[in-house]
Design a protein around this motif. Structure first.
Motif, PDB file in Angstrom:
ATOM      1  N   ILE A   1       0.823  -1.209   0.000  1.00 43.39           N
ATOM      2  CA  ILE A   1       0.000   0.000   0.000  1.00 43.39           C
ATOM      3  C   ILE A   1       0.858   1.261   0.000  1.00 43.39           C
ATOM      4  CG2 ILE A   1      -1.690   1.319   1.335  1.00 43.39           C
ATOM      5  CD1 ILE A   1      -2.816  -1.370   2.302  1.00 43.39           C
ATOM      6  N   ASP A   2       1.916   1.276   0.829  1.00 42.68           N
ATOM      7  CA  ASP A   2       2.749   2.471   0.963  1.00 42.68           C
ATOM      8  C   ASP A   2       4.004   2.422   0.109  1.00 42.68           C
ATOM      9  OD1 ASP A   2       1.075   3.715   2.847  1.00 42.68           O
ATOM     10  OD2 ASP A   2       1.947   2.547   4.483  1.00 42.68           O
ATOM     11  N   GLY A   3       4.485   1.229  -0.212  1.00 48.47           N
ATOM     12  CA  GLY A   3       5.725   1.098  -0.963  1.00 48.47           C
ATOM     13  C   GLY A   3       6.971   1.226  -0.114  1.00 48.47           C
ATOM     14  N   GLU A   4       6.801   1.463   1.193  1.00 52.97           N
ATOM     15  CA  GLU A   4       7.942   1.656   2.084  1.00 52.97           C
ATOM     16  C   GLU A   4       7.597   1.186   3.494  1.00 52.97           C
ATOM     17  OE1 GLU A   4      10.395   5.528   0.905  1.00 52.97           O
ATOM     18  OE2 GLU A   4       8.312   5.988   1.369  1.00 52.97           O
ATOM     19  N   LEU A   5       8.638   0.818   4.234  1.00 53.10           N
ATOM     20  CA  LEU A   5       8.547   0.557   5.666  1.00 53.10           C
ATOM     21  C   LEU A   5       9.615   1.386   6.362  1.00 53.10           C
ATOM     22  CD1 LEU A   5       8.110  -3.307   6.135  1.00 53.10           C
ATOM     23  CD2 LEU A   5       6.456  -1.545   6.714  1.00 53.10           C
ATOM     24  N   PHE A   6       9.230   2.063   7.433  1.00 51.67           N
ATOM     25  CA  PHE A   6      10.180   2.747   8.301  1.00 51.67           C
ATOM     26  C   PHE A   6       9.990   2.178   9.704  1.00 51.67           C
ATOM     27  CE2 PHE A   6       9.646   5.733   4.825  1.00 51.67           C
ATOM     28  CZ  PHE A   6      10.943   6.160   4.579  1.00 51.67           C
TER      29      PHE A   6
ATOM     30  N   PRO B   1       4.757   6.035  10.156  1.00 45.56           N
ATOM     31  CA  PRO B   1       4.020   6.290   8.913  1.00 45.56           C
ATOM     32  C   PRO B   1       4.945   6.858   7.849  1.00 45.56           C
ATOM     33  CG  PRO B   1       2.856   7.207  10.819  1.00 45.56           C
ATOM     34  CD  PRO B   1       4.222   6.813  11.291  1.00 45.56           C
ATOM     35  N   PRO B   2       5.012   6.266   6.671  1.00 40.88           N
ATOM     36  CA  PRO B   2       5.911   6.790   5.631  1.00 40.88           C
ATOM     37  C   PRO B   2       5.621   8.233   5.248  1.00 40.88           C
ATOM     38  CG  PRO B   2       5.174   4.577   5.066  1.00 40.88           C
ATOM     39  CD  PRO B   2       4.363   5.012   6.248  1.00 40.88           C
ATOM     40  N   PHE B   3       4.348   8.651   5.334  1.00 39.69           N
ATOM     41  CA  PHE B   3       4.026  10.019   4.934  1.00 39.69           C
ATOM     42  C   PHE B   3       4.544  11.051   5.938  1.00 39.69           C
ATOM     43  CE2 PHE B   3       0.324   8.030   6.979  1.00 39.69           C
ATOM     44  CZ  PHE B   3       0.133   8.859   8.070  1.00 39.69           C
ATOM     45  N   GLU B   4       5.021  10.606   7.117  1.00 40.89           N
ATOM     46  CA  GLU B   4       5.597  11.542   8.084  1.00 40.89           C
ATOM     47  C   GLU B   4       7.102  11.711   7.883  1.00 40.89           C
ATOM     48  OE1 GLU B   4       4.649  10.602  12.104  1.00 40.89           O
ATOM     49  OE2 GLU B   4       2.517  11.113  11.901  1.00 40.89           O
TER      50      GLU B   4
ATOM     51  N   GLN C   1      11.452  13.496  10.387  1.00 38.24           N
ATOM     52  CA  GLN C   1      10.040  13.184  10.600  1.00 38.24           C
ATOM     53  C   GLN C   1       9.274  14.456  10.947  1.00 38.24           C
ATOM     54  OE1 GLN C   1       9.245  10.540  13.881  1.00 38.24           O
ATOM     55  NE2 GLN C   1       7.120  10.199  13.305  1.00 38.24           N
ATOM     56  N   ILE C   2       8.183  14.675  10.245  1.00 38.09           N
ATOM     57  CA  ILE C   2       7.265  15.780  10.527  1.00 38.09           C
ATOM     58  C   ILE C   2       5.875  15.186  10.722  1.00 38.09           C
ATOM     59  CG2 ILE C   2       6.181  17.874   9.642  1.00 38.09           C
ATOM     60  CD1 ILE C   2       8.672  18.483   8.102  1.00 38.09           C
ATOM     61  N   GLY C   3       5.323  15.362  11.917  1.00 40.65           N
ATOM     62  CA  GLY C   3       4.011  14.794  12.207  1.00 40.65           C
ATOM     63  C   GLY C   3       3.566  15.180  13.594  1.00 40.65           C
ATOM     64  N   THR C   4       2.755  14.327  14.207  1.00 39.31           N
ATOM     65  CA  THR C   4       2.268  14.560  15.569  1.00 39.31           C
ATOM     66  C   THR C   4       2.354  13.259  16.349  1.00 39.31           C
ATOM     67  OG1 THR C   4      -0.026  14.108  14.906  1.00 39.31           O
ATOM     68  CG2 THR C   4       0.686  16.410  14.883  1.00 39.31           C
ATOM     69  N   GLN C   5       2.451  13.388  17.664  1.00 44.47           N
ATOM     70  CA  GLN C   5       2.393  12.229  18.544  1.00 44.47           C
ATOM     71  C   GLN C   5       1.437  12.532  19.678  1.00 44.47           C
ATOM     72  OE1 GLN C   5       6.338  11.499  19.982  1.00 44.47           O
ATOM     73  NE2 GLN C   5       6.509  13.445  21.069  1.00 44.47           N
ATOM     74  N   SER C   6       0.773  11.486  20.156  1.00 45.43           N
ATOM     75  CA  SER C   6      -0.267  11.675  21.160  1.00 45.43           C
ATOM     76  C   SER C   6      -0.347  10.441  22.047  1.00 45.43           C
ATOM     77  CB  SER C   6      -1.624  11.937  20.484  1.00 45.43           C
ATOM     78  OG  SER C   6      -2.676  11.906  21.421  1.00 45.43           O
ATOM     79  N   SER C   7      -0.894  10.638  23.232  1.00 44.59           N
ATOM     80  CA  SER C   7      -1.138   9.518  24.142  1.00 44.59           C
ATOM     81  C   SER C   7      -2.468   8.840  23.851  1.00 44.59           C
ATOM     82  CB  SER C   7      -1.128  10.017  25.591  1.00 44.59           C
ATOM     83  OG  SER C   7      -2.207  10.924  25.809  1.00 44.59           O
ATOM     84  N   GLY C   8      -3.227   9.388  22.919  1.00 43.98           N
ATOM     85  CA  GLY C   8      -4.559   8.865  22.623  1.00 43.98           C
ATOM     86  C   GLY C   8      -5.659   9.647  23.294  1.00 43.98           C
ATOM     87  N   LYS C   9      -5.309  10.455  24.273  1.00 38.42           N
ATOM     88  CA  LYS C   9      -6.288  11.282  24.967  1.00 38.42           C
ATOM     89  C   LYS C   9      -6.651  12.478  24.104  1.00 38.42           C
ATOM     90  CE  LYS C   9      -6.891  13.823  29.316  1.00 38.42           C
ATOM     91  NZ  LYS C   9      -6.232  14.228  30.590  1.00 38.42           N
ATOM     92  N   PRO C  10      -7.934  12.801  23.954  1.00 41.07           N
ATOM     93  CA  PRO C  10      -8.330  13.938  23.103  1.00 41.07           C
ATOM     94  C   PRO C  10      -7.659  15.233  23.542  1.00 41.07           C
ATOM     95  CG  PRO C  10     -10.246  12.616  23.675  1.00 41.07           C
ATOM     96  CD  PRO C  10      -9.104  12.074  24.485  1.00 41.07           C
TER      97      PRO C  10
END
Length: 320
Positions: A38-43, A59-62, A81-90
């Motif tokens: 699906i992504d063509g890559e694994l990181f 995620p490859p898109f990050e 890497q450019i993205g976000t990280q979260s604990s799952g809490k809103p």
């Protein structure tokens, strides 16, 4: 995947890594193959603590860019890497904008040119044909659905605008089935037939689907249509697909799992938990002796093997 060992200490270290619930190896053995298609890559990022290793896929898109040595694209330095990280809490999310050292990342890419670093998904080449087939199916569904609708026209001889409006209001709802309809000789009814022409366009849809089949190296009978295959033709048609499946199996073994397991063993070597050289042992744990009767040693990073089920037959008769 099957892992075989030549040393019990190596088996204990890799067994603990595989049994760690945070690694989810049984899930990754299946999902990594889908992710590549699906992504063509694994990181895959390695996290080490006191010799224990935990892996997390990114995620490859990050991964916005890969920094390499100048003039040597096969020697990465950092993964940005450019993205976000979260604990799952809103509401509990924080941005990521950082370089990850190449030593912490295993990057596996497919379908890239020899001079490229990033990969392309397996679906890339057939996306236009998948969309064409989706549009064709939706169009056929709409046409077949409308086929059951009764469409008619009513013609009024010499009627003015008021009479036409009155008739339109009268027949806003069509007469109920089995009822009587009373009209005069100046009113003419005609029922229109909706011709879907399914027999004429069936081959068009098949040809569109075959373009996707060619792009994925899959015979038509593997795409839910076995009408155009028998045992002999299906056996011959499956050979390119089996070769493709074997190719993906090799990617998973030699580019994914062997490097991951070697990284786990190297982490144990770096912390002194595992020596660089270990005694080669048989399946019962007994040392294998050399010609002089002394225990044979082996590089700890080579004291295991990863294999998958045989997909292609080596029988020359079957091959011919």
């Amino acid at each position: 995947m099957t892992v075989s060992y030549r040393n019990q200490q190596v088996e204990e270290i890799l067994g603990a890594f595989r049994a760690n619930k945070e690694n989810g190896i049984e899930q990754y053995e299946k999902s990594f193959c889908s992710d590549l298609q699906i992504d063509g890559e694994l990181f895959i990022r390695f996290h080490e603590r006191e010799g224990a290793v935990v892996i997390t896929p990114l995620p490859p898109f990050e991964i916005d860019w890969i920094e390499t040595e100048t003039g040597f694209s096969k020697r990465p330095v950092n993964y940005h890497q450019i993205g976000t990280q979260s604990s799952g809490k809103p509401g509990d999310a924080e941005p990521i904008n950082a370089d990850i050292p190449a030593a912490e990342i295993l990057h596996v890419a497919i379908n890239q040119m020899s001079y490229e670093t990033r990969g392309r998904p397996e679906l890339f080449r057939i996306l236009p044909w998948l969309k064409a087939y989706k549009d064709w199916l939706e169009g056929r569904v709409r046409q077949n659905h409308n086929r059951g609708l009764v469409i008619g026209t009513i013609t009024l001889d010499g009627a003015d605008g008021g009479q036409v409006t009155a008739k339109r209001s009268q027949y806003k709802q069509p007469p109920a089935p089995g009822s009587w309809a009373i009209k005069n000789d100046k009113e003419h009814w005609e029922i229109l037939d909706s011709k879907v022409g399914a027999a004429d366009v069936a081959e068009d849809g098949r040809q569109i689907k075959l373009m996707s089949a060619v792009g994925t190296q899959m015979p038509e009978y593997m795409l839910s249509d076995g009408a155009n295959a028998n045992l002999a033709s299906a056996t011959a048609q499956q050979m390119p697909s089996l070769r493709k499946f074997s190719h993906f199996q090799d990617i998973l073994i030699y580019q994914v799992w062997l490097p991951i397991y070697k990284h786990v063993l190297q982490a144990a070597i770096d912390t002194g938990t595992l020596p660089t050289e270990v005694v080669e042992q048989d399946a019962e744990g007994d040392p294998i002796l050399d010609a002089d009767g002394r225990p044979r040693t082996i590089d700890a990073l080579k004291a295991f093997d990863v294999s998958g089920p045989e997909l292609e037959s080596d029988d020359p008769k079957d091959l011919s």
